[in-house]
Design a protein around this motif. Structure first.
Motif, PDB file in Angstrom:
ATOM      1  N   PRO A 149       5.454   2.336  14.253  1.00 39.66           N
ATOM      2  CA  PRO A 149       5.985   1.876  12.960  1.00 39.66           C
ATOM      3  C   PRO A 149       5.625   0.431  12.624  1.00 39.66           C
ATOM      4  N   ALA A 150       5.613  -0.452  13.627  1.00 43.42           N
ATOM      5  CA  ALA A 150       5.279  -1.856  13.376  1.00 43.42           C
ATOM      6  C   ALA A 150       3.830  -1.993  12.912  1.00 43.42           C
ATOM      7  N   LEU A 151       2.951  -1.209  13.547  1.00 44.83           N
ATOM      8  CA  LEU A 151       1.551  -1.236  13.139  1.00 44.83           C
ATOM      9  C   LEU A 151       1.386  -0.635  11.744  1.00 44.83           C
ATOM     10  N   LYS A 152       2.158   0.409  11.473  1.00 38.50           N
ATOM     11  CA  LYS A 152       2.084   1.031  10.150  1.00 38.50           C
ATOM     12  C   LYS A 152       2.435   0.008   9.070  1.00 38.50           C
ATOM     13  N   ASN A 153       3.471  -0.792   9.329  1.00 39.13           N
ATOM     14  CA  ASN A 153       3.860  -1.803   8.346  1.00 39.13           C
ATOM     15  C   ASN A 153       2.759  -2.844   8.150  1.00 39.13           C
ATOM     16  N   ALA A 154       2.130  -3.226   9.271  1.00 36.44           N
ATOM     17  CA  ALA A 154       1.059  -4.218   9.185  1.00 36.44           C
ATOM     18  C   ALA A 154      -0.120  -3.669   8.398  1.00 36.44           C
ATOM     19  N   PHE A 155      -0.493  -2.423   8.700  1.00 36.19           N
ATOM     20  CA  PHE A 155      -1.624  -1.817   7.999  1.00 36.19           C
ATOM     21  C   PHE A 155      -1.271  -1.494   6.545  1.00 36.19           C
ATOM     22  N   SER A 156      -0.005  -1.241   6.298  1.00 34.22           N
ATOM     23  CA  SER A 156       0.410  -1.004   4.912  1.00 34.22           C
ATOM     24  C   SER A 156       0.222  -2.264   4.076  1.00 34.22           C
ATOM     25  N   SER A 157       0.432  -3.423   4.703  1.00 37.23           N
ATOM     26  CA  SER A 157       0.187  -4.679   3.996  1.00 37.23           C
ATOM     27  C   SER A 157      -1.293  -4.804   3.656  1.00 37.23           C
ATOM     28  N   LEU A 158      -2.139  -4.379   4.591  1.00 41.12           N
ATOM     29  CA  LEU A 158      -3.572  -4.383   4.318  1.00 41.12           C
ATOM     30  C   LEU A 158      -3.893  -3.445   3.162  1.00 41.12           C
ATOM     31  N   TYR A 159      -3.117  -2.369   3.045  1.00 40.62           N
ATOM     32  CA  TYR A 159      -3.352  -1.409   1.964  1.00 40.62           C
ATOM     33  C   TYR A 159      -3.246  -2.084   0.595  1.00 40.62           C
ATOM     34  N   GLY A 160      -2.410  -3.124   0.515  1.00 40.36           N
ATOM     35  CA  GLY A 160      -2.298  -3.856  -0.741  1.00 40.36           C
ATOM     36  C   GLY A 160      -3.624  -4.442  -1.175  1.00 40.36           C
ATOM     37  N   TYR A 161      -4.456  -4.830  -0.188  1.00 44.11           N
ATOM     38  CA  TYR A 161      -5.777  -5.362  -0.503  1.00 44.11           C
ATOM     39  C   TYR A 161      -6.778  -4.249  -0.782  1.00 44.11           C
ATOM     40  N   THR A 162      -6.640  -3.132  -0.070  1.00 46.88           N
ATOM     41  CA  THR A 162      -7.670  -2.094  -0.148  1.00 46.88           C
ATOM     42  C   THR A 162      -7.370  -1.016  -1.181  1.00 46.88           C
ATOM     43  N   SER A 163      -6.217  -1.095  -1.836  1.00 51.37           N
ATOM     44  CA  SER A 163      -5.878  -0.101  -2.842  1.00 51.37           C
ATOM     45  C   SER A 163      -6.878  -0.091  -3.984  1.00 51.37           C
ATOM     46  N   ASP A 164      -7.171   1.101  -4.479  1.00 54.33           N
ATOM     47  CA  ASP A 164      -8.080   1.219  -5.620  1.00 54.33           C
ATOM     48  C   ASP A 164      -7.428   0.733  -6.914  1.00 54.33           C
ATOM     49  N   ALA A 165      -6.124   0.705  -6.931  1.00 54.92           N
ATOM     50  CA  ALA A 165      -5.413   0.296  -8.148  1.00 54.92           C
ATOM     51  C   ALA A 165      -5.604  -1.199  -8.394  1.00 54.92           C
ATOM     52  N   ASP A 166      -5.384  -1.626  -9.637  1.00 55.76           N
ATOM     53  CA  ASP A 166      -5.519  -3.037  -9.976  1.00 55.76           C
ATOM     54  C   ASP A 166      -4.265  -3.789  -9.534  1.00 55.76           C
ATOM     55  N   GLY A 167      -4.073  -3.834  -8.225  1.00 55.08           N
ATOM     56  CA  GLY A 167      -2.909  -4.512  -7.679  1.00 55.08           C
ATOM     57  C   GLY A 167      -3.322  -5.786  -6.976  1.00 55.08           C
ATOM     58  N   ILE A 168      -2.906  -5.911  -5.723  1.00 55.12           N
ATOM     59  CA  ILE A 168      -3.176  -7.136  -4.973  1.00 55.12           C
ATOM     60  C   ILE A 168      -4.668  -7.389  -4.849  1.00 55.12           C
ATOM     61  N   ARG A 169      -5.440  -6.329  -4.608  1.00 54.84           N
ATOM     62  CA  ARG A 169      -6.867  -6.530  -4.430  1.00 54.84           C
ATOM     63  C   ARG A 169      -7.487  -7.139  -5.678  1.00 54.84           C
ATOM     64  N   HIS A 170      -7.114  -6.632  -6.815  1.00 50.32           N
ATOM     65  CA  HIS A 170      -7.662  -7.149  -8.068  1.00 50.32           C
ATOM     66  C   HIS A 170      -7.340  -8.639  -8.208  1.00 50.32           C
ATOM     67  N   ALA A 171      -6.100  -8.982  -7.902  1.00 56.24           N
ATOM     68  CA  ALA A 171      -5.695 -10.381  -8.007  1.00 56.24           C
ATOM     69  C   ALA A 171      -6.440 -11.240  -6.984  1.00 56.24           C
ATOM     70  N   LEU A 172      -6.629 -10.696  -5.782  1.00 48.48           N
ATOM     71  CA  LEU A 172      -7.319 -11.438  -4.728  1.00 48.48           C
ATOM     72  C   LEU A 172      -8.745 -11.762  -5.131  1.00 48.48           C
ATOM     73  N   LEU A 173      -9.466 -10.754  -5.616  1.00 41.84           N
ATOM     74  CA  LEU A 173     -10.881 -10.950  -5.925  1.00 41.84           C
ATOM     75  C   LEU A 173     -11.088 -11.748  -7.206  1.00 41.84           C
ATOM     76  N   ASP A 174     -10.051 -11.901  -8.005  1.00 48.09           N
ATOM     77  CA  ASP A 174     -10.137 -12.757  -9.179  1.00 48.09           C
ATOM     78  C   ASP A 174      -9.785 -14.210  -8.848  1.00 48.09           C
ATOM     79  N   GLU A 175      -9.307 -14.427  -7.632  1.00 48.80           N
ATOM     80  CA  GLU A 175      -8.926 -15.774  -7.212  1.00 48.80           C
ATOM     81  C   GLU A 175     -10.181 -16.661  -7.193  1.00 48.80           C
TER      82      GLU A 175
END
Length: 283
Positions: free
Chosen positions: A228-254
């Motif tokens: 479960p601890a690893l799942k939470n860590a990798f889920s945070s990574l999912y915020g970057y790798t999501s196809d949706a215009d979420g965290i990843r979109h904001a990151l790459l526009d930085e």
């Protein structure tokens, strides 16, 4: 530790050599080039009435042609006739070169020199780079600024493990190249390539062309191969790798992405790739 260092008369360790190169490191790298390449010179033939040490038709002809054509960008008919003169020219250029040009040269020789020396040459270079406290190491044939041995091992393992996943390996290789460029690093596109490596693997492991990191996490969770601890860590990574215009979109526009950002993403994605491949293959 040397006598002078034990007495405090000389520093016990150097400041990390980043964007610079001291004489000790430069000399060490030249010595390795000498041992692994220049000292292996074999003339094309031996004749008591003529000077035998020609560059052409020697065992180093191919490397010299590659250097002149692709590195120096000079006509090959400007290569010195005799090896002694060619060697002197290379030495003079090496010791006059800027720090980044030295790394370019060492990297090029490793790539284009005789294949049988390559692995041991790279291993020896990394040993001296560590000894002289350089901020750079060979990683997958490229000199890059990843100083932690654990980080180097993680990326190397990911590239090796991804051999069966062509898309993943291609994206990782591109991410490393974009991060490692000493003349024109591209951190934004390096991050994109690291993310794409994860997405490519996710599609293969989930057997779904629209697969995402989230679908892989669900599969790992279902098979009880993910703590479960690893799942939470990798889920945070999912915020970057999501196809949706979420965290990843904001990151790459930085606008102020740094080398640290790109390096973190490469290491993090490499770690996930290693974990996922091992977990799925152990089923």
């Amino acid at each position: 530790m040397r006598f002078s260092q034990r007495l405090g008369l000389a520093p016990a360790s150097k400041v990390a050599q980043r964007e610079c190169m001291d004489d000790d490191l430069r000399s060490s790298l030249w010595s390795l080039l000498t041992l692994f390449y220049w000292d292996t010179y074999e003339p094309p033939y031996s004749d008591t009435f003529t000077r035998p040490a020609y560059v052409r038709r020697s065992n180093l002809q191919s490397l010299m042609f590659s250097l002149w054509l692709h590195f120096f960008k000079q006509p090959i008919d400007t290569i010195d006739v005799y090896w002694e003169q060619c060697h002197k020219r290379l030495r003079d250029l090496f010791f006059r070169a800027e720090w980044n040009e030295v790394y370019d040269f060492v990297e090029f020789v490793a790539e284009y020199g005789p294949e049988r020396q390559k692995d041991t040459f790279i291993e020896s270079c990394n040993s001296y780079l560590e000894t002289e406290n350089s901020a750079y190491r060979f990683v997958s044939g490229q000199i890059t600024e990843i100083t932690s041995e654990e980080e180097i091992a993680e990326v190397d393992s990911a590239l090796a493990n991804a051999s069966a996943y062509a898309g993943t390996k291609a994206h990782l290789t591109a991410a490393l190249a974009l991060l490692s460029s000493r003349t024109n690093p591209d951190y934004r596109n390096s991050i994109k390539e690291s993310i794409s490596a994860v997405e490519s693997l996710a599609k293969k492991l989930a057997k779904d062309d629209s697969g995402t990191l989230g679908s892989v996490l669900k599969a790992l969770e279902k098979s009880k191969k993910l703590h479960p601890a690893l799942k939470n860590a990798f889920s945070s990574l999912y915020g970057y790798t999501s196809d949706a215009d979420g965290i990843r979109h904001a990151l790459l526009d930085e606008p102020n992405l740094t080398k640290a950002d790109a390096r973190f993403m490469l290491i993090c994605c490499s770690a996930f790739i290693n974990y996922s491949i091992e977990a799925f293959n152990s089923e």
